[in-house]
Design a protein around this motif. Structure first.
Motif, PDB file in Angstrom:
ATOM      1  N   ASP A 287       0.817  -1.214   0.000  1.00 25.27           N
ATOM      2  CA  ASP A 287       0.000   0.000   0.000  1.00 25.27           C
ATOM      3  C   ASP A 287       0.853   1.267   0.000  1.00 25.27           C
ATOM      4  O   ASP A 287       0.326   2.374  -0.103  1.00 25.27           O
ATOM      5  N   THR A 288       2.172   1.112   0.114  1.00 24.02           N
ATOM      6  CA  THR A 288       3.171   2.194   0.074  1.00 24.02           C
ATOM      7  C   THR A 288       3.005   3.216   1.186  1.00 24.02           C
ATOM      8  O   THR A 288       3.657   4.256   1.170  1.00 24.02           O
TER       9      THR A 288
ATOM     10  N   ASP B  47      12.529  -9.786  -7.013  1.00 19.93           N
ATOM     11  CA  ASP B  47      12.196  -9.745  -8.438  1.00 19.93           C
ATOM     12  C   ASP B  47      12.336  -8.338  -9.001  1.00 19.93           C
ATOM     13  O   ASP B  47      12.774  -8.144 -10.132  1.00 19.93           O
ATOM     14  N   VAL B  48      11.934  -7.367  -8.188  1.00 22.45           N
ATOM     15  CA  VAL B  48      12.038  -5.957  -8.600  1.00 22.45           C
ATOM     16  C   VAL B  48      12.595  -5.165  -7.425  1.00 22.45           C
ATOM     17  O   VAL B  48      12.422  -5.549  -6.264  1.00 22.45           O
ATOM     18  N   PRO B  49      13.277  -4.054  -7.682  1.00 19.20           N
ATOM     19  CA  PRO B  49      13.823  -3.254  -6.576  1.00 19.20           C
ATOM     20  C   PRO B  49      12.705  -2.630  -5.753  1.00 19.20           C
ATOM     21  O   PRO B  49      11.595  -2.425  -6.243  1.00 19.20           O
ATOM     22  N   ASN B  50      13.025  -2.330  -4.512  1.00 18.73           N
ATOM     23  CA  ASN B  50      12.057  -1.690  -3.628  1.00 18.73           C
ATOM     24  C   ASN B  50      12.832  -0.846  -2.630  1.00 18.73           C
ATOM     25  O   ASN B  50      14.045  -1.006  -2.457  1.00 18.73           O
ATOM     26  N   LEU B  51      12.136   0.047  -1.978  1.00 20.97           N
ATOM     27  CA  LEU B  51      12.759   0.890  -0.973  1.00 20.97           C
ATOM     28  C   LEU B  51      12.906   0.104   0.316  1.00 20.97           C
ATOM     29  O   LEU B  51      11.940  -0.494   0.808  1.00 20.97           O
TER      30      LEU B  51
ATOM     31  N   PRO C 165       5.358  -1.656  -6.259  1.00 25.08           N
ATOM     32  CA  PRO C 165       4.197  -1.051  -5.599  1.00 25.08           C
ATOM     33  C   PRO C 165       4.187   0.467  -5.682  1.00 25.08           C
ATOM     34  O   PRO C 165       3.133   1.077  -5.874  1.00 25.08           O
ATOM     35  N   LEU C 166       5.365   1.086  -5.550  1.00 23.11           N
ATOM     36  CA  LEU C 166       5.417   2.550  -5.608  1.00 23.11           C
ATOM     37  C   LEU C 166       5.017   3.061  -6.987  1.00 23.11           C
ATOM     38  O   LEU C 166       4.328   4.075  -7.097  1.00 23.11           O
TER      39      LEU C 166
END
Length: 375
Positions: free
Chosen positions: A47-48, A72-76, A217-218
């Protein structure tokens, strides 16, 4: 001899497998933390809105490390330390990410490892430098105001505009170099939130992001916000809405259109909104007979209808229609318009097209007069 070769080969394969597992791997050197201090590893949730803890590590002899599942994907990502305030920002990627952290200055931690975090360091360095310049400018402005130094204040206003322009150019440069990076996405999000760029501009740049980054998500949240906000850019038709007035009657925008219509987002608890109320009343009284109409949308809190109604009375706003679902920042009309700060004002022509936004004082009055003179 043959048996020995087989054993050595097997051991080599085991070590190779272990090394291969260490894709997304955190390793930190720390100062000032006691042995046994927990390190909480968090990431931005679906939900960020807030980070969620995904793993923990423990500091031992000034060091911690943790091997996490490949992403799988970058995230913060965030590091938070038991018993300490502040957190360390980084970007999750399938690399060994290293940290140098001092308990007394957690915000100055050094992060290295991977292209994502190299880009993050560049961007955070720009923001830190920009913030320092703004703080100095604010301090100098206060001093100039005390001395009533008009010339200095004018120079500082020019400096402020220059800082904004330079920030805009730098953000665009960083984005251009990081379209397949989480940092590029962060830059776009900041452009929108800090209003350095319009929703239309950001939406155009968003399309240049790689498909990989758009899966985060972002990125999905940014796309949602862009769709809402670009729908209320100047030149677009204002989204239709309806809501209950203080008496519970459903009131719609389409039923309240004038030759010129102001859609005003405000709240009883919003001091800047209340400060603008006398000007809104003045503009309405000046132009109502020429075809101006206003519909106000309140972002007052649940259970505080009485404060909303009292504010309408106190500010003499009762001459036009008011609606609210009393859901604070979840107000559905505000969300449809992408409103993230109030007061927010949309000026519509007789066809319901947005012709201006967020005008105040004489600017608002002059624009209304200009539009009515053409109708």
């Amino acid at each position: 001899m043959k048996k020995l070769v087989i054993i050595v080969s097997a051991i080599t394969m085991v070590f190779a497998a272990c090394e291969k597992d260490k894709g997304y791997y955190l390793s930190g050197n720390t100062e000032g933390f006691e042995d046994g201090t927990k390190v909480y590893i968090s990431e931005l949730g679906e939900d960020t809105r807030a980070p969620k803890v995904v793993d923990t590590a423990v500091i031992k002899n000034g060091h911690f490390e943790v091997d996490l599942e490949d992403t799988d994907v970058p995230n913060l990502g965030f590091l938070r330390f038991e018993g300490s305030n502040g957190s360390v920002l980084f970007i999750e990627e399938n690399q060994k990410i290293s940290f140098d952290i001092n308990k007394d200055s957690i915000q100055n931690a050094k992060v290295s490892g991977g292209k994502e975090n190299a880009a993050l360091n560049e961007y955070m360095g720009h923001l830190k430098d920009l913030n320092q310049k703004y703080m100095k400018l604010q301090a100098d402005s206060r001093e100039a105001m005390m001395k009533q130094d008009t010339a200095a204040l004018e120079n500082m206003q020019a400096t402020q505009m220059e800082l904004r322009d330079n920030d805009k150019v730098k953000k665009e440069e960083i984005f251009k170099n990081n379209k397949d990076s989480f940092v590029g996405l962060m830059v776009l999000t900041d452009m929108l939130n800090m209003k350095t760029h319009s929703a239309t501009e950001v939406k155009k740049m968003y399309e240049e992001l790689s498909d990989r980054i758009k899966q985060t998500p972002l990125a999905k949240k940014l796309k949602e916000n862009l769709d809402q906000m670009s729908a209320t850019d100047v030149g677009n038709k204002a989204p239709e809405f309806s809501g209950p007035n203080p008496e519970g009657k459903e009131i719609s925008l389409s039923e309240n259109m004038g030759k010129v219509t102001i859609v005003d987002f405000w709240a009883a608890w919003c001091k800047p909104c209340r400060a603008e109320s006398p000007n809104l009343v003045k503009v309405y009284n000046k132009y109502k007979d020429q075809g101006l109409n206003i519909i106000s949308v309140s972002l007052d809190r649940p259970g505080q209808k009485d404060k909303w109604v009292e504010a309408i009375k106190e500010d003499n706003l009762g001459a036009w229609n008011h609606v609210s679902h009393l859901e604070f920042w979840k107000e559905p009309i505000a969300r449809k318009y992408g409103v993230t700060a109030i007061p927010a004002t949309y000026i519509l022509d007789d066809q319901g097209v947005i012709v201006a936004k967020n005008l105040r004082g004489d600017d608002l009055s002059n624009k209304i007069g200009e539009l009515l003179s053409k109708s």
